[in-house]
Enzyme design. Structure first.
Site, PDB file in Angstrom:
ATOM      1  N   ASP A 157      -9.975   2.232   2.382  1.00  8.11           N
ATOM      2  CA  ASP A 157      -9.227   0.665   1.886  1.00  8.11           C
ATOM      3  C   ASP A 157      -8.759  -0.082   3.059  1.00  8.11           C
ATOM      4  O   ASP A 157      -9.058   1.011   4.687  1.00  8.11           O
ATOM      5  CB  ASP A 157      -7.493   1.906   1.545  1.00  8.11           C
ATOM      6  CG  ASP A 157      -6.357   0.287   0.581  1.00  8.11           C
ATOM      7  OD1 ASP A 157      -6.949  -0.713   0.944  1.00  8.11           O
ATOM      8  OD2 ASP A 157      -5.364   0.232   1.077  1.00  8.11           O
ATOM      9  N   GLY A 165      -7.929  -5.600  -0.884  1.00  7.44           N
ATOM     10  CA  GLY A 165      -7.695  -6.526  -1.645  1.00  7.44           C
ATOM     11  C   GLY A 165      -6.809  -8.104  -0.672  1.00  7.44           C
ATOM     12  O   GLY A 165      -6.515  -8.826  -1.215  1.00  7.44           O
TER      13      GLY A 165
END
Length: 1275
Positions: free
Chosen positions: A454, A734
């Site tokens: 991430d 994201g």
């Protein structure tokens, strides 16, 4: 009217382009996707109005019903589901979280059931049963029972300790408390007792225990500020807003106790950003959306208290739905070890069958003719051979070592403690130590091929800091004194004590800029910081005399904080005004309009009326959009562009600042158009953007800002070392593409030598010439590969040879940057429409066949496309996936696992990383400010990304090497021990008689040879931890499975077979026709057994040691010699002799005559000198060839670790801190500049313009409730 008003409070992003829109969620259908289109969007209000007249249309889609304060409601039969036969259970989950496996009643049966699912344990249970049959067993039953009980007991204790830890963690969460309405009053209640339909009260800094509908709060208009760090890793505040009707009527405790509203909404799902439902109350319906829902895991911030109605609880909450399925993880070595055990089973059966056949032949030729061998059993030779087959299965059972699995578990447990105790992986700032949350995956840490990381909170700190700026063509931010002279070394930081509003945490080293601000001689500098203080959507709160800023993004908060420290302080705002302190002088400005940010515009503006009546527009945004709108005569444009390139090369996030003066007439004309666009009923966003364009032109450039998105300490060094270890790193985030790309350069995942390929939605590329004429290179390559595969299919048997040709020619450094929408498109992952059930006549067989073939072709096409994507991506050194959902993160990991058969590791910090962490072979959680969801689902956790290099390159590599040495040695010592029985069979008529004493067989793996091999598996090192980090290429051994594979297994088998031949035949030859000193011949079976056993103990224990006192340079199986290793070797040998002499004593024989039959054997045999010479000869013949081979291999064919170990003193002498290499970045490429990363959603502009966020000065609650609420214009 209420429904319309509430539906207008939703701020969406439906007009964003593909690379900015988070792809549809996991459970979304094309019907829902269609609703994103603007022309359909306008019909949503009509649906809401229709819902007020009838609930029936919504009941079809919204089958989840929640009624407030009514426990009897959920007892109705339609809310029950059958769980087993006639037993039913409520479909509404309780709020207790359960991750444990056992309770006091189920522990023993369930644990035994799980342990006996292991083939080896079941095998030994069958052996134990066979040993109880006298006709086939030549071994006592305790030889199997004792080791089996030991294995089961140790494993059970370990499982019990793990489950107790899970119980404690569950209890810690489930026993948290919050206030819940009980009997008309708020009472403290444990989380586990919360039910769907309860009304709860949450206070500031409390976690939300379930998914709740926000009813009211202490803030104006029932706003509620939340932090979603546990959901998405973002620490910037977001706001939720209650319905106006609940805000107005549900403030008092009595009103909430009487609340009886009914909610009809969607079933529990994993869509974090979507919610659809309706509240029915007082004969009116009210539309509900995600802006009114607080999800479990969120944290209440800057809100004194709020009230909510529980909609989803426990396992039904969205955060739990996103956690993915808990997978049973096992290592590659585990799987290989099981296959090897199966191989041993096959070998065991074949050997037993061969020996049984030999016994049958021997009985026919010799046994039946020897009267003195008659045993009063008139069995025919084939039947005797059949019994002997089972006898040999028992005798040779140690080929399948029962202690192997428990020894592996002990080693893994020890290695886990070493990780937990590693002070170099302790993060003092957070008081966080590394934690091995599982004990079964340690050696897999030494075999990682791909890391999936991430970004936010994992690579970065999610903290933005104002670093530099360019004002009127002049760059500021370097280390300079007050006269503007550059300093080679940083002076003390700038003293902001002159500014009463300075926050004390801001660090700046350019004293010259401060002198310029204080002098007031540069009006452009004043305008620059004034723009930062006024052009934003930040909201301010004051507590204990301190200003607290609430920003929609960390970037915006950093800019306003910078302006505050430089003397231009944003103090407060109302619906139409903003108060600024300019160098200590407070001024109030009228805000005429806020032109908010969105990802199409990439800028925001405010129009203000200054004290003199002048109207001015201030604008900030990405350089690409600002430069297009500048006045042609901007003299400082070139200097600013040069500064932007310099900032970009330093991986700073940049944006440009500009302004223009507007005449009164121009503003009045524009304002009319602005008001008309604001109330448009269709295509409102497009209309507003068009109006904004008209006023944002002919801008005058002020300068540019440079913000640092702070990486965690040591991230570039860690990525560099892992890359040198041939580990590929993929970033799955994201975040926006340009932001992720910028971080890629910051952390040195990307360099200026890297050729970046972008994935786009364009797919129609037919020829190879187009590959370099379009930005959609990756799509073109995939499309062409697929067409070539179709054309080649079935055309030639040699066509498959070219199927695996590389996508890229040459070995150039490449990286792939793709988006979630492109990923869905290229992998054919879009959902299909849900078709309504229609009655049709049965199809013909031909139609069914065609349909089946069509589905098969579609699946094959999809699978081929997925494999092509994985092949393409894996040819790149780095991959960055932007705007991806939690499910897509897990899907990417799963594809690499499936098609590359590679070992994967996923590392993240938030709830949106849980699915990825569970999918990868190894899951690592970063424990920090982003919450604990990722940590709770991980296999390993620590406080900073930089500790990953030590986890893999040190602990992982050591664990892999230790486990491989342990397994090779374990199989070797067991083959050397067991195969002696086979050679002995040729001299005892294949009668399944054992070559050793029964107690020696029982204790061989448990006591006599276990400690040295365990210490090899726990403590052995080939090189030190510092050298492991200094030479990352050492890690490649594990990736290539070089230390333990079938080749190594059969070499261990061969080595063990040769050792067993020596152990048997040298004593056999020594005993043949010998005479003792006393004139007696001690060449009896028992003396032979003791001699062979003694030789074996010496050989296998010395094999595990380094023999440093004999062989100072050459090691056998231990690379890292310590006192503990020496003690284990000689202690095991001493233990053997101590127990043997004790068991062979007359005293124990008197007590247990049937169990101890070797009375006096060891004292009698081992007092003969030539028997010791026999033992020494056996040891020498076994070990000297191994020593010679090791010497030759280290001298002539040294491995990299051998060379490093040989020069370790030299390396340790010149050991120094790792120096971070200078980053090389491309200059002058505007696309490299990271556009200002505002927020993923719209800012607070609509909220500010509506006045809803404005808290009246100390107004009592009644007065606040009595005020009319201004309508919010649609976003």
């Amino acid at each position: 009217m209420i429904s319309e008003r509430d539906s207008e409070t939703t701020f969406d992003e439906d007009s964003q382009p593909n690379d900015e829109v988070m792809p549809y969620s996991d459970d979304e259908t094309e019907d829902e996707l269609d609703s994103r289109q603007p022309e359909v969007e306008s019909g949503q209000n009509q649906i809401n109005r229709d819902a007020e007249e009838s609930r029936e249309p919504l009941k079809k889609e919204c089958s989840w019903q929640v009624k407030a304060n009514d426990e009897c409601f959920y007892e109705q039969s339609q809310f029950k589901r059958t769980i087993f036969l006639c037993f039913k259970k409520s479909k509404y989950a309780g709020n207790a979280i359960k991750t444990y496996k056992y309770n006091p009643i189920t522990f023993l049966p369930l644990n035994l059931f799980e342990q006996f699912k292991r083939v080896a344990n079941s095998y030994f249970l069958v052996l134990l049963i066979l040993q109880s049959i006298p006709q086939i067993s030549t071994l006592s039953w305790y030889t199997t029972l004792v080791p089996l009980l030991l294995v089961l007991g140790i494993t059970a204790v370990k499982d019990l300790m793990d489950d107790i830890a899970r119980h404690r963690m569950d209890n810690e969460v489930n026993n948290r408390t919050c206030e819940v309405i009980r009997n008309g009053r708020f009472k403290n209640t444990k989380w586990k007792d919360i039910k769907v339909g309860d009304i709860i009260r949450l206070k500031k800094n409390a976690f939300v225990p379930a998914d709740i509908l926000l009813l009211s709060s202490s803030e104006p208009n029932s706003l509620c500020y939340i932090e979603t760090a546990e959901l998405d890793g973002e620490t910037n505040l977001k706001f939720k807003m209650a319905l106006e009707v609940t805000h107005r009527y549900l403030q008092e405790e009595s009103a909430m106790a009487d609340f009886n509203g009914l909610i009809e909404c969607e079933e529990p799902n994993n869509r974090l950003d979507k919610f659809a439902g309706t509240l029915f109350w007082r004969n009116t319906s009210y539309s509900l959306d995600a802006d009114k829902i607080l999800l479990r895991g969120c944290k209440i911030r800057n809100t004194d208290f709020c009230h909510g109605l529980v909609i989803f609880a426990g396992a039904d909450t969205k955060i739990m739905k996103n956690s993915g399925k808990t997978r049973f993880k096992r290592t590659k070595i585990d799987s290989l070890m099981n296959y090897m055990v199966y191989t041993i089973f096959v070998v065991l059966i074949l050997l037993s069958a061969g020996l049984a056949i030999g016994h049958t032949y021997w009985e026919q030729q010799i046994g039946n003719l020897s009267w003195y061998l008659y045993d009063a059993q008139d069995f025919i030779p084939p039947y005797r051979g059949f019994l002997n087959f089972w006898g040999y299965i028992i005798v040779l059972n140690t080929m399948v070592p029962i202690s192997l699995y428990v020894s592996v578990e002990v080693i893994r447990l020890g290695q886990s403690y070493f990780i937990n105790w590693d002070l170099q992986m302790y993060h003092a700032e957070k008081d966080t130590a590394a934690k091995a949350r599982t004990t079964t995956l340690n050696e897999q840490l030494g075999q990682i091929h791909y890391i999936f990381s991430d970004k936010t909170g994992t690579l970065t700190q999610n903290i933005m800091t104002f670093k530099k700026c360019c004002i009127n063509g002049q760059r500021y931010g370097d280390c300079r004194d007050g006269a503007g002279q550059l300093q080679s070394h940083p002076e003390r930081q700038v003293d902001f004590s002159w500014n009463m509003y300075a926050d004390g945490k801001f660090l700046f080293y350019d004293h010259y800029l401060i002198e310029q601000i204080k002098s007031g001689k540069e009006p452009e500098i004043q305008k620059f910081f004034f723009l930062l203080a006024i052009c934003h959507t930040v909201m301010v709160d004051t507590s204990d005399g301190q200003l607290n800023y609430q920003a929609a993004s960390p970037d915006e908060g950093a800019l306003v904080t910078a302006a505050r420290n430089f003397g231009y302080v944003f103090l407060s705002r109302t619906q139409n005004t903003i108060t600024i302190s300019e160098m200590g002088i407070e001024k109030i400005y009228d805000v005429l309009a806020i032109l908010d940010f969105n990802s199409d515009r990439k800028r925001m503006s405010v129009i203000v009326r200054e004290s003199g009546g002048n109207i001015r527009l201030y604008c900030k945004g990405a350089d690409t959009v600002i430069f297009e709108r500048l006045h042609p005569r901007n003299l400082k444009r070139e200097a600013t562009e040069e500064a932007l390139d310099i900032f970009a090369n330093e991986t700073l996030r940049t944006l440009c600042l500009c302004y223009r003066d507007i005449s009164h007439d121009e503003f009045e004309a524009w304002n009319k158009k602005f008001v008309e666009a604001s109330v448009a009923t269709t295509n409102r966003d497009e209309a507003l953007d068009k109006v904004y364009e008209e006023i944002e032109k002919n801008l005058i450039l002020l300068g540019a800002t440079a913000i640092e998105d702070k990486l965690q300490d040591g991230v570039p060094e860690t990525i560099s070392r892992l890359s040198k270890a041939d580990i590929k790193i993929w970033v799955l985030t994201g975040d926006k593409k340009e932001t992720a790309e910028n971080i890629g350069f910051s952390c040195e995942l990307l360099t200026d030598e890297t050729k970046i390929c972008y994935g786009e939605d364009i797919r129609q590329v037919k020829s190879t010439k187009d590959f370099f004429l379009t930005t959609s290179l990756s799509s073109a390559l995939l499309q062409t590969r697929l067409e070539n595969q179709r054309n080649r299919a079935g055309s030639s048997t040699h066509s498959s040879l070219r199927m695996n040709e590389p996508f890229f020619q040459g070995s150039r450094d490449r990286a792939l940057i793709i988006t979630g929408s492109w990923l869905n498109e290229i992998l054919l992952e879009k959902k299909k429409k849900k078709k309504k059930l229609k009655l049709k006549f049965p199809r013909t067989a031909e139609e069914k066949k065609k349909q089946t073939e069509k589905r098969t072709r579609a699946e094959a096409y999809k699978e081929q496309q997925q494999q092509n994507f994985v092949d393409l991506a894996c040819e790149c050194r780095a991959v960055i996936c932007c705007r991806v959902t939690p499910k897509q993160k897990a899907m990417v990991v799963e594809l690499v696992k499936k098609y590359k058969k590679a070992i994967t590791l996923a590392i993240g910090d938030g709830a949106n990383d849980v699915n990825m962490i569970k999918t990868a072979h190894i899951g690592v959680g970063i424990s920090g400010q982003e919450g604990t969801q990722a940590v709770m689902s991980s296999d390993y956790s620590f406080g900073q990304f930089r500790y990953l290099q030590r986890l893999l390159l040190v602990h992982g590599r050591w664990s892999y090497i230790r486990m491989c040495k342990f397994l090779r040695y374990f199989f070797y010592k067991n083959f050397a021990f067991t195969l002696v029985h086979i050679w002995y069979s040729f001299f005892n008529g294949f009668s399944a008689q054992t070559a050793y004493e029964d107690w020696f067989i029982t204790l061989y793996n448990v006591l006599y040879s276990s400690l040295p091999v365990l210490l090899v598996g726990l403590l052995d090192q080939d090189v030190s931890d510092k050298l492991s980090l200094r030479f990352p290429r050492l890690y490649v051994l594990g990736q290539k499975d070089l230390l333990f594979n079938y080749k190594k297994f059969f070499l261990s088998l061969l080595h063990g077979a040769i050792t067993s031949l020596i152990i048997f035949f040298i004593p056999y030859g020594a005993y043949l026709k010998t005479m003792g000193q006393d004139g007696e011949a001690p060449s009896d079976y028992q003396s032979f057994a003791v001699t062979a056993a003694s030789s074996l103990i010496f050989v296998v224990n010395f094999q595990a040691s380094k023999l440093s006192f004999l062989i100072p340079v050459i090691g056998l199986d231990t690379s890292y010699w310590t006192f503990v290793n020496a003690f284990s070797v000689f202690g095991s040998i001493a233990l053997y002799f101590g127990i043997t002499f004790d068991f062979h004593s007359a005293g124990i024989h008197v007590l247990f005559p049937s169990g101890f039959q070797f009375t006096g054997t060891a004292p009698n045999a081992l007092r003969q000198p030539y028997l010791w010479l026999t033992i020494i000869l056996s040891i020498a013949i076994c070990l000297l060839p191994v020593v010679a081979w090791r010497f030759l291999s280290m001298t002539i064919w040294p491995s990299e670790s051998d060379r490093i170990q040989k020069n370790r003193k030299k390396y340790m002498a010149e050991e120094q801190q790792w120096k971070r290499r200078q980053s090389a970045f491309r200059r002058g490429i505007s696309g490299r500049r990271s556009a200002y990363a505002f927020s993923h959603q719209r800012g607070y502009a609509d909220l500010i313009a509506s006045g809803r966020s404005i808290r009246k000065k100390r107004a009592p609650l009644d007065a606040v409730l009595g005020n009319s609420v201004t309508e919010v214009r649609d976003a």
